[in-house]
Design an enzyme around this catalytic site. Structure first.
Site, PDB file in Angstrom:
ATOM      1  N   ASP A  98      -9.607   7.355   2.533  1.00 29.76           N
ATOM      2  CA  ASP A  98      -8.811   6.638   1.548  1.00 29.76           C
ATOM      3  C   ASP A  98      -9.570   5.437   1.002  1.00 29.76           C
ATOM      4  OD1 ASP A  98      -6.701   6.018  -0.077  1.00 29.76           O
ATOM      5  OD2 ASP A  98      -5.491   5.090   1.484  1.00 29.76           O
ATOM      6  N   GLY A 154       0.838  -1.192   0.000  1.00 34.24           N
ATOM      7  CA  GLY A 154       0.000   0.000   0.000  1.00 34.24           C
ATOM      8  C   GLY A 154       0.867   1.234   0.000  1.00 34.24           C
TER       9      GLY A 154
END
Ligand SMILES: *[C@@H]1O[C@H](CO)[C@@H](O)[C@H](O)[C@H]1NC(C)=O
Ligand SMILES: *[C@@H]1O[C@H](CO)[C@@H](O)[C@H](O)[C@H]1NC(C)=O
Ligand SMILES: *[C@@H]1O[C@H](CO)[C@@H](O)[C@H](O)[C@H]1NC(C)=O
Ligand SMILES: *[C@@H]1O[C@H](CO)[C@@H](O)[C@H](O)[C@H]1NC(C)=O
Ligand SMILES: *[C@@H]1O[C@H](CO)[C@@H](O)[C@H](O)[C@H]1NC(C)=O
Ligand SMILES: *[C@@H]1O[C@H](CO)[C@@H](O)[C@H](O)[C@H]1NC(C)=O
Length: 935
Positions: free
Chosen positions: A756, A637
């Site tokens: 997010d 990520g």
């Protein structure tokens, strides 16, 4: 864009012209070969001959026939009507003056399909009244219309005219009524309309007009009614509209107006209906509106108006309807609303109201719709509400109202819609709710209601939706519930209900959706579709439900005791496993703990929020991942890598290794830990369970439940796995994400903005159930910033406003959700579509919008790796896309809330297809006007 639109339109127009000429030469010239001058009758017949649909209009205008003397053999008839063959004055829809010249042409609703090209305007020097409304007339309004110099009344509304409003209309100086609404007119409003000083009614609404309102309209000193709603007008509303003293109706809603409301909007105190909703208006309510005692109907919802609502509105003796919802008003609700005796509708939802609901509202006894939802109201419902016995729709949801529902409430027996959800109401659900016999929708979810569900609710035979979820209700489900024969949707999840589900519920054949999860229910599921087809998560976390479907235990009808034994056995096994784990993670380490603490006190910070011992867990994880060997890495990520850690044969977790939490401030760390603790207590089926957090000199990591299928991004990137993901699974994933976000935004004590949302942060379990990960922590995870409020977002999912503002709120998540939803439908990130969407949107200010801006067939954007959805699912997929497009609105305030989105899904809304799927164009889904699902 404009030339593009004409390319599309032009071939159509050309071939229509050909058709018209063909018709006119056959019909007109055969009758009038001998006619020398263009009389009014001939002009009308020539026009009639140009109609496309000869069959249908013939039924309407049968007497529009020219009777040449030579063919008239019935002398009696001829002598009775001596003028029949030369004057149209007796024809349907035509009237004349004493001199026999046409003054009035009224042929509304006659099914005429045609154009005005063949209408010889110059042949009607005395025409005062022209009404062609409610037909199928198309093409442009010819500028020659200006030759109707005596025209007073022009009504071309409800047709299919397109093109611009000819500026030549400004020459019709005596025009008093001008109606062009409900056509496809585009381009700007000609400033020449300001010359029409006699105008009383000007109605241009429901077209595609753009540009700003010409200031010349402020010169129309006789104007009473100005309708400009439902266009694409922009710019600010001219201040001088306030100079029109006669103005009683001003409708500007559903445009793109910006700036302030005109100061003098009601200087003359004559304004009665004022509507400017769904624009981008800012600033305060003008003084003249505060004192505008003539007001009857006011709609200002869906703007960004500000000001203290307790001071900005006055007392309006005639006021009937006012909607101020979804603005930025703040302050308390004024008791003055109670002084408007004729008020029937008061809506101030979605603002920043504080304080309690004033008792004086109870004086407005005519109110039948009251919406104060989604504000910050506190206190109890005033007992004076008992006087509001005309109430039909009451929405107080999404506040912080508390206490019991007052007993005076029982007089509201006309209620059809009652939403008290997401407040802090407590006590029992009053049994008198069962006397609200007209009730269709009842939502008491997300409160603190306790005790049993009153059996009296069974009297609600018109109820179609009942939501009692997320309360503390206990006892059994009353069997009377089965009397609710209209019930479609039932949610009683997240309570403490126990016992067997009443078998009487098998009679509830209308039920389409149930959620009974998170209770202590047991026994067999009723044998009706709603239960049998329910997804596992709608039934999970109960005591012992049984059924013959795959994921529950089989019912053993012969010997229920055996069944119990099986349950017990499972419970024992589970408890055993938990005990074993507890032993591994809790007991064993305690012996080592002291050593470690003494040894490492100064060179190691270790937080543990796990129910297990932190240090032991830390070591276990380092061991299981071979000190974070890339071999165990399952995802990369922006903020760190994710590892799979198999701690034992029964326990696998996902570990997200972070960049160090470098803030040495002890208070910051403490606050962070408190947040994490709160997050570990969060329990939602669509949110990845966070077990805890460990921090050490070398490593900081979050420990999550491990989900078998990994991220949505990963699944979509693999053709084989994407093919496994059929439309129903995809729809369920979107719904799951919506539920998670709705919960975070609306159902948590303190709303959580995810910040997010992306396909990387949506994980899937073995059954493809969606779980949102990294909930509540994105704000901590920006490696480059010690600033807590720093934005941590994934490029490609960022709401456009974040480019110029740092304000991160729920609406940013809504945008990202829209991207993810489209990504699921398309099978890839919708990047190119998004950019064409935003250019399509901005082009709406040019003049091309007669055609949908996106002519691409919607099936072309679907993931091509799976076959297109079939009929019913197709409707759901289109509805999903429509919602996604609404979420992608570039104006944050115009995006729906996740609550609205989730509600749309939970109520199984889907578009009703009126044509084959492949005929539907993307543009038809681009309704940025909210979540209306009619197509
Ligand atoms: C004319 O109208 C009739 C009935 O309204 C309809 O069935 C027919 O298709 C129409 N014809 C044309 C050419 O539009
Ligand atoms: C002529 O008109 C009369 C009455 O208007 C009617 O009774 C008669 O049938 C008509 N004759 C013909 C030949 O149309
Ligand atoms: C014109 O004719 C229509 C229909 O007959 C009627 O309703 C209208 O009042 C007339 N207008 C005038 C000005 O005479
Ligand atoms: C407008 O109406 C008045 C009378 O009402 C008339 O004198 C004048 O000529 C008309 N104007 C036009 C442009 O026809
Ligand atoms: C209130 O409504 C009633 C009935 O519709 C009407 O007669 C009355 O004039 C209205 N009051 C005001 C101040 O408009
Ligand atoms: C308005 O309500 C208050 C409190 O409920 C009451 O005391 C008062 O008499 C009412 N006023 C009017 C004009 O009805």
């Amino acid at each position: 864009m404009r030339s593009l639109a004409f390319e599309k339109v032009c071939p159509l127009v050309c071939c229509l012209f050909l058709y018209v000429h063909l018709l006119s030469s056959q019909n007109y010239f055969s009758h009038f070969a001998s006619a020398s001058s263009t009389t009014e009758a001939e002009a009308l017949l020539k026009w009639k001959a140009s109609f496309l649909n000869q069959t249908s209009h013939n039924n309407q205008l049968t007497d529009w026939i020219y009777l040449p003397k030579t063919t008239d053999t019935n002398t009696t008839n001829s002598s009775n009507n001596p003028k029949a063959n030369e004057s149209p004055c007796i024809w349907t829809g035509i009237s004349c003056n004493a001199a026999g010249s046409v003054t009035n042409i009224t042929i509304a609703s006659s099914g005429i399909q045609g154009m005005l090209h063949e209408f010889s305007f110059s042949s009607f020097p005395n025409l005062e009244y022209l009404d062609l409304s409610l037909n199928k007339l198309f093409d442009v309004i010819p500028p020659q219309i200006s030759s109707l110099s005596k025209l007073l009344h022009l009504d071309l509304s409800n047709n299919q005219f397109f093109g611009r409003i000819p500026p030549e209309i400004g020459l019709l100086r005596n025009l008093t009524f001008l109606y062009l609404y409900k056509n496809n007119l585009f381009d700007t409003i000609p400033k020449e309309l300001g010359n029409l000083k006699s105008l009383v009614h000007l109605e241009l609404n429901a077209n595609q007009l753009n540009g700003s309102i010409p200031t010349t309209l402020g010169d129309l000193h006789n104007l009473k009614i100005l309708h400009l709603s439902d266009n694409q007008l922009s710019g600010s509303i001219p201040q001088n509209l306030g100079n029109i003293q006669s103005l009683t109706v001003l409708e500007l809603d559903n445009n793109q107006f910006s700036g302030y409301l005109p100061q003098n909007i009601c200087r003359a105190r004559s304004l009665i209906n004022f509507s400017a909703s769904s624009n981008h208006l800012i600033g305060p309510i003008p003084k003249s509106l505060k004192t505008c005692t003539s007001l009857f109907r006011v709609r200002l919802e869906r703007n960004q108006l500000t000001g203290n609502i307790s001071e900005d509105f006055g007392v309006y003796p005639s006021l009937n309807f006012i909607d101020l919802s979804n603005n930025q008003f703040y302050g308390k609700i004024s008791p003055n609303w109670g002084l408007s005796p004729n008020l029937t509708t008061l809506r101030i939802a979605g603002n920043n109201l504080i304080g309690s609901i004033p008792a004086e509202i109870g004086n407005a006894t005519q109110i039948y719709a009251l919406d104060l939802s989604s504000n910050g109201l506190v206190g109890t419902i005033p007992k004076e509400f008992g006087g509001l016995n005309s109430m039909v729709n009451l929405m107080l949801d999404g506040n912080e109202l508390s206490g019991r529902v007052p007993s005076e409430f029982k007089s509201l027996t006309d209620l059809e819609y009652l939403n008290l959800s997401a407040n802090k109401f407590n006590g029992s659900i009053p049994s008198f709710v069962g006397d609200f016999l007209k009730l269709n929708y009842l939502n008491l979810s997300n409160n603190k209601f306790s005790q049993a569900i009153p059996f009296q609710l069974g009297k609600l035979i018109h109820l179609s939706q009942l939501d009692l979820s997320f309360n503390a209700l206990e006892g059994q489900i009353p069997s009377d519930i089965s009397n609710m024969q209209s019930l479609k949707i039932l949610n009683i999840s997240h309570n403490n209900l126990s016992g067997f589900i009443p078998t009487s519920m098998e009679d509830m054949h209308g039920l389409t959706y149930v959620d009974i999860s998170y209770n202590h229910l047991e026994g067999p599921l009723p044998n009706i579709k709603a239960f049998q087809a329910a997804p596992p998560e709608a039934l999970q976390d109960n005591k012992g439900l049984c059924d013959n479907s795959s994921f529950l235990q089989l019912c053993n009808n012969e010997s229920p005791k055996k069944d119990h034994k099986l349950v017990l056995l499972i419970i024992f096994l589970v408890l055993g496993a938990i005990a074993l784990l507890a032993f591994i993670f809790a007991f064993v380490p305690k012996r080592e703990k002291k050593h470690l603490e003494e040894k490492n006190r100064d060179d190691e910070i270790s937080f543990s929020i796990l129910k297990f011992d932190g240090k032991m867990m830390f070591k276990e994880i380092v061991r299981a991942t071979k000190d974070f060997d890339p071999m165990h890495c399952i995802g990369q990520g922006e903020q760190g890598s994710v590892y799979k850690a198999t701690l034992s044969s029964t326990c696998t977790v996902a570990v997200k290794k972070l960049h160090l939490l470098c803030d040495d401030d002890k208070n910051v760390q403490k606050a962070f830990l408190n947040e994490i603790r709160a997050l570990t207590e969060m329990r939602h089926r669509n949110i990845v369970k966070l077990y805890g957090f460990c921090s050490h000199r070398q490593h900081s990591f979050l420990v999550y439940k491990y989900l078998e299928k990994g991220s949505l991004a990963r699944v979509l990137s693999k053709d084989e796995e994407a093919k496994e993901l059929g439309w129903s699974k995809r729809l369920n994933i979107v719904k799951g994400v919506a539920r998670a976000l709705c919960y975070m935004h609306h159902d948590c004590l303190k709303p959580i903005v995810h910040r997010d949302i992306s396909s990387k942060n949506v994980l899937l379990d073995a059954k493809y159930r969606a779980c949102v990960s990294d909930v509540g922590i994105a704000k901590f995870l920006n490696p480059d910033s010690a600033n807590w409020t720093a934005v941590a977002v994934t490029y490609g999912y960022i709401a456009p406003e974040l480019a110029y503002t740092m304000v991160v709120n729920e609406k940013c998540d809504v945008y990202s959700f829209g991207v993810v939803a489209l990504e699921i439908v398309m099978g890839r990130h919708p990047g190119d579509l998004l950019s064409s969407l935003s250019s399509g949107l901005s082009s709406s200010s040019s003049s091309s919008t007669a055609l949908p801006a996106h002519p691409m067939p919607v099936v072309d954007v679907f993931d091509q790796r799976i076959s297109p959805p079939t009929h019913q699912v197709a409707g759901e997929v289109l509805s999903l896309m429509k919602i996604a497009f609404a979420c992608l609105n570039s104006c944050p305030r115009s995006r729906p809330t996740m609550k609205q989105v989730s509600q749309q899904f939970e109520t199984h809304q889907r578009l009703h297809l009126t044509k084959p799927l492949r005929m539907i164009k993307l543009g038809e889904l681009l309704d940025f006007d909210g979540l209306d699902l009619a197509i």
